[in-house]
Design a protein around this motif. Structure first.
Motif, short mmCIF file in Angstrom:
data_model
loop_
_atom_site.label_atom_id
_atom_site.label_comp_id
_atom_site.label_asym_id
_atom_site.label_seq_id
_atom_site.Cartn_x
_atom_site.Cartn_y
_atom_site.Cartn_z
N GLY A 63 -6.11 -6.44 4.87
CA GLY A 63 -7.50 -6.68 5.26
C GLY A 63 -7.73 -6.70 6.75
N ARG A 64 -6.68 -6.45 7.54
CA ARG A 64 -6.80 -6.52 9.00
C ARG A 64 -6.83 -5.12 9.62
NH1 ARG A 64 -5.49 -11.24 11.60
NH2 ARG A 64 -6.48 -10.11 13.33
N ILE A 65 -7.32 -5.07 10.86
CA ILE A 65 -7.39 -3.82 11.63
C ILE A 65 -6.64 -4.04 12.94
CG2 ILE A 65 -8.90 -2.10 12.68
CD1 ILE A 65 -11.11 -3.04 10.79
N PHE A 66 -5.71 -3.11 13.26
CA PHE A 66 -4.88 -3.23 14.46
C PHE A 66 -4.96 -1.95 15.27
CE2 PHE A 66 -2.94 -5.76 11.06
CZ PHE A 66 -2.83 -7.00 11.66
N ASN A 67 -4.52 -2.04 16.53
CA ASN A 67 -4.39 -0.84 17.34
C ASN A 67 -2.99 -0.25 17.14
OD1 ASN A 67 -2.65 -2.40 18.85
ND2 ASN A 67 -3.95 -2.48 20.68
N GLY A 68 -2.62 0.70 17.99
CA GLY A 68 -1.37 1.42 17.79
C GLY A 68 -0.13 0.60 17.98
N GLN B 174 -9.85 5.21 -4.02
CA GLN B 174 -9.65 5.44 -5.45
C GLN B 174 -8.21 5.34 -5.91
OE1 GLN B 174 -13.44 8.58 -5.92
NE2 GLN B 174 -11.36 9.26 -6.32
N ALA B 175 -7.24 5.41 -5.02
CA ALA B 175 -5.84 5.48 -5.44
C ALA B 175 -5.45 4.24 -6.22
CB ALA B 175 -4.94 5.65 -4.22
N ARG B 176 -4.75 4.45 -7.31
CA ARG B 176 -4.34 3.34 -8.15
C ARG B 176 -3.17 3.77 -9.02
NH1 ARG B 176 -6.36 3.80 -13.47
NH2 ARG B 176 -6.16 1.56 -13.78
N LEU B 177 -2.55 2.79 -9.64
CA LEU B 177 -1.48 3.04 -10.61
C LEU B 177 -2.10 3.00 -12.00
CD1 LEU B 177 1.19 0.69 -9.03
CD2 LEU B 177 0.81 3.10 -8.57
N PRO B 178 -2.01 4.06 -12.77
CA PRO B 178 -2.74 4.11 -14.04
C PRO B 178 -2.41 2.97 -14.99
CG PRO B 178 -1.89 6.27 -13.47
CD PRO B 178 -1.31 5.30 -12.48
N SER C 14 -16.76 -0.27 -0.55
CA SER C 14 -16.15 -0.03 -1.86
C SER C 14 -15.32 -1.22 -2.33
CB SER C 14 -15.26 1.22 -1.81
OG SER C 14 -14.20 1.03 -0.87
N GLY C 15 -15.16 -2.23 -1.48
CA GLY C 15 -14.44 -3.43 -1.88
C GLY C 15 -12.94 -3.34 -1.81
N VAL C 16 -12.38 -2.27 -1.19
CA VAL C 16 -10.92 -2.13 -1.13
C VAL C 16 -10.33 -2.62 0.19
CG1 VAL C 16 -11.00 -0.14 -2.67
CG2 VAL C 16 -10.97 0.24 -0.20
N LEU C 17 -11.19 -3.04 1.12
CA LEU C 17 -10.69 -3.41 2.45
C LEU C 17 -9.65 -4.53 2.37
CD1 LEU C 17 -10.95 -2.78 5.46
CD2 LEU C 17 -12.77 -4.48 5.61
N GLY C 18 -9.77 -5.40 1.38
CA GLY C 18 -8.84 -6.51 1.27
C GLY C 18 -7.41 -6.11 0.95
N LYS C 19 -7.21 -4.88 0.45
CA LYS C 19 -5.85 -4.42 0.17
C LYS C 19 -5.43 -3.29 1.12
CE LYS C 19 -6.89 -0.93 -3.39
NZ LYS C 19 -6.56 -0.46 -4.75
N VAL C 20 -6.17 -3.13 2.23
CA VAL C 20 -5.90 -2.08 3.20
C VAL C 20 -5.48 -2.71 4.53
CG1 VAL C 20 -6.86 -0.12 4.48
CG2 VAL C 20 -7.52 -0.50 2.10
#
Length: 467
Positions: free
Chosen positions: A88-93, A168-172, A203-209
């Motif tokens: 859920g965090r954003i970092f630089n390089g 959209q990526a997920r494990l079926p 899309s609500g996926v930021l928490g796992k990115v």
């Protein structure tokens, strides 16, 4: 060593700083640079010699007053701080926060160069990852531990496609947790960076990115550290926390251009198109950090995105990437100009490990044969298109006109889908059978009789035309 500072900076140019008279410094050592204003900048040793040390400064060397610049060698590699809170965090390089939130305090500090994996400890990539994109899932399937790049070009929607894969990526077979995303963007505009952040948040996926962002006006040398920092985070999530991790990197062309710029400033001998001769080994050092390890639950799957200069697939960047990775997804300017999204060019696209992630135990039993049949029919349809462009469609036989209809519907209905259209693999395979059912049963020679009995749906249009 870590307690000593030096003020022998002799030259600063292009993000590189030369310091003379320093002994016992190791390649890759972390460096702190304090400028005449008292501000700290981060650096890394990239060349050691008895006469001088060359440092790449991640914040750039602009406005440095060499007479008032102090350099401190820390006798340790460049590290980033890791904990479960990075999701859920954003970092630089170089792993510093870009989201106006506090830095990671707890956890461990780990070198961005990673730890070498014993080849004997690697497990073979297997098991299907669903992206929700029919052209990938159905015909160029992605499996866990694979390296599958996307070859794009200027003006094509690779950023939109990358964002869609992240959403959209997920494990079926799994619902909810167990799957994390590491997203690395290099040299992107502020508009693109905002697009990615808003797309993931909405899309609500930021928490796992976990996001690593480098803007186009950031120093190029920071782009050299960013993919390594991103992969270090991915390895932590996969092999320490047992997540399955998908790493999406865009745009590797910006990384390679930064490498060329720094190599030129260092005085390295150029090779093809001015890129350094070690471009292959440098890219391999990044790509080969994906994979699976025996007796570990987690995996690292890599999808690097690169834009081919002048649409040239033989350019050094896509050319060398193709040697290292296990296939490629190629985007087509022709399909894009027809308004088809995503404009995936089926003919040159390939997933070499697809066979190990599809079929009875992973997707559906008919998947391998359906994919082969679609490829065969589409290849014939492309030949028919070429013939029609020479003699005219009205001169074609009714059988050939069926191939033209198939090609048109395949491009529009199977390859084409909306950015919010998240197709399951079952929906993709059912749609594939709709395409196959345009033909009589006796023309479907690559599927089994069992497949035909279960999935073929003949209609009036599939009756064999009169001779």
């Amino acid at each position: 060593m870590s307690s000593l500072e030096f003020r022998q900076a002799s030259q600063a140019q292009g993000g590189l700083l030369q310091v003379a008279g320093v002994a016992e410094v190791a390649f890759g050592d972390r460096v702190e640079i304090r400028d005449h204003r008292g501000h700290l900048r981060n650096g890394q040793v990239i060349r050691c010699a008895s006469a001088e040390v060359l440092i790449q400064v991640f914040e750039g060397t602009e406005d440095l007053d060499l007479d008032s610049t102090w350099v401190r060698f820390l006798d340790e590699p460049l590290n980033i701080r890791l904990s479960p809170e990075i999701l859920g965090r954003i970092f630089n390089g170089i792993g510093e926060p870009r989201d106006e939130r506090p830095p990671i305090i707890d956890g461990e500090s780990r070198s961005i160069n990673g730890a070498p994996i014993n080849p004997a400890a690697r497990a073979y990539p297997r098991e299907f990852i669903q992206t929700g994109i029919a052209a990938i899932d159905g015909l160029n399937s992605l499996v866990r531990g694979q390296k599958l790049p996307i070859f794009s070009a200027s003006g094509l929607p690779h950023n939109r496609l990358a964002a869609q894969i992240v959403r959209q990526a997920r494990l079926p077979e799994e619902e909810g947790g167990g799957f994390a995303i590491v997203f690395a963007a290099m040299g992107v505009s502020y508009a693109d960076a905002r697009f990615f952040q808003e797309a993931f948040a909405d899309s609500g996926v930021l928490g796992k990115v976990v996001m690593f962002l480098n803007h186009a006006d950031d120093p190029p040398v920071e782009r050299l550290a960013l993919p390594r920092a991103a992969l270090t985070a991915a390895e932590y999530l996969a092999f320490d926390l047992d997540h399955h991790v998908l790493v999406v990197m865009t745009d590797m062309t910006h990384y390679a251009e930064a490498l060329r710029e720094v190599a030129t400033a260092k005085g390295d001998v150029p090779a093809r198109k001015g890129y350094p001769g070690y471009l292959y080994s440098d890219l391999a050092e990044i790509y080969e950090r994906s994979g699976r390890i025996r007796d570990r639950h987690g995996s690292v799957t890599l999808v690097p995105v690169l834009s081919m200069p002048s649409d040239d697939i033989t350019h050094p960047i896509p050319d060398l990437t193709g040697y290292i990775t296990e296939g490629q997804i190629v985007l087509s300017r022709e399909l894009h100009n027809q308004g088809i999204y995503p404009p995936v060019d089926i003919a040159p696209s390939l997933s070499r490990l697809m066979k190990d992630g599809i079929g009875k135990d992973y997707t559906r039993a008919d998947h391998p044969r359906v994919a082969n049949q679609l490829y065969a029919l589409y290849a014939k349809a492309q030949e028919t298109r070429n013939l029609a462009s020479i003699i005219g469609a009205e001169e074609l036989s009714s059988k050939d006109r069926r191939f033209l209809e198939f090609a048109e519907r395949f491009d529009r209905e199977f390859i084409g889908q909306g950015e919010d259209d998240n197709r399951s693999i079952i929906e993709t395979l059912n749609l594939a059978w709709e395409m196959l059912s345009l033909f009589p049963r006796d023309q479907l020679t690559r599927v089994s009789e069992t497949d035909l009995a279960h999935h073929y749906r003949a209609g009036p249009a599939t009756r064999e035309p009169p001779p």
